[in-house]
Design a protein around this motif. Structure first.
Motif: not given
Length: 215
Positions: A112-116, A121-123, A127-129
């Motif tokens: 999910q973080a990839y799409w955020e 929505h995120i830096t 995302w990498q973290a």
């Protein structure tokens, strides 16, 4: 492995002895499992299987937006594994679907973080973290043969795939991620009916009230 017909036959014999919350969960889950078994369309199979699992599982916190491997389904899956005296879930994870599970956990496109990040929505650093943390937890669970945590991580990825389909973020029959979707369907075709069966085995356990009770 159980299927709709065998589970429905058992449910008809036992349902009068189930507590109401379990009876509702099993009845709803079986209705969607039946639909999943009656179609050959991969997208539809995934959606129906997801609804069947959610009908069995759904808790109040499932209405919240944030899902992580730390809490997504963890206690539910641990309960299933405890009830699974023949270790069939464990066999599915470590024997039958070991390869596909590793592919799912390494796929950035269902994290999910990839799409955020893609939506702004995120830096990229965030995302990498997130990616690094999710993969570290998954690899630790794999190394420790932690069945519940591995399954929780898998279902968090499936939740992202579910969102893509149900919110119109994918084309019906698209070849994008098609192999991954087929692997997910094959896995859920065995996990979902087994989940229902284990809940029926544990009919004296506490499963909680369904999110949308029968009124």
């Amino acid at each position: 492995m159980p299927n709709y017909e065998s589970l429905k036959a058992r449910q008809r014999q036992e349902r009068e002895h189930y507590p109401e919350n379990l009876s509702i969960r099993v009845h709803r889950a079986l209705s969607w499992l039946k639909q999943a078994e009656q179609t050959d369309d991969t997208d539809s199979q995934f959606i129906f299987l997801w609804i069947a699992f959610n009908a069995a599982y759904a808790q109040e916190f499932a209405q919240k937006r944030q899902f992580t491997e730390k809490n997504l389904y963890q206690s539910f899956l641990e309960k299933l594994i405890y009830l699974d005296k023949e270790a069939r879930l464990t066999h599915l994870v470590w024997q039958e679907f070991s390869g596909p599970i590793r592919v799912i956990l390494d796929n950035d496109y269902i994290l999910q973080a990839y799409w955020e990040y893609q939506a702004g929505h995120i830096t990229e650093d965030s995302w990498q973290a997130s990616r690094k943390s999710a993969k570290a937890r998954a690899h630790k669970a794999l190394a420790n043969s932690d069945t519940a945590t591995v399954l929780a991580a898998v279902f968090s990825r499936l939740y992202t795939l579910r969102n893509q389909l149900l919110h119109g973020g994918a084309t019906h029959g698209s070849q994008a991620n098609r192999a991954q979707l087929k692997d997910c369907v094959c896995m859920m075709q065995k996990i979902v009916p087994l989940t229902i069966e284990l809940m029926m085995d544990g009919n004296t356990a506490t499963w909680g009230d369904p999110v949308y009770p029968l009124v």
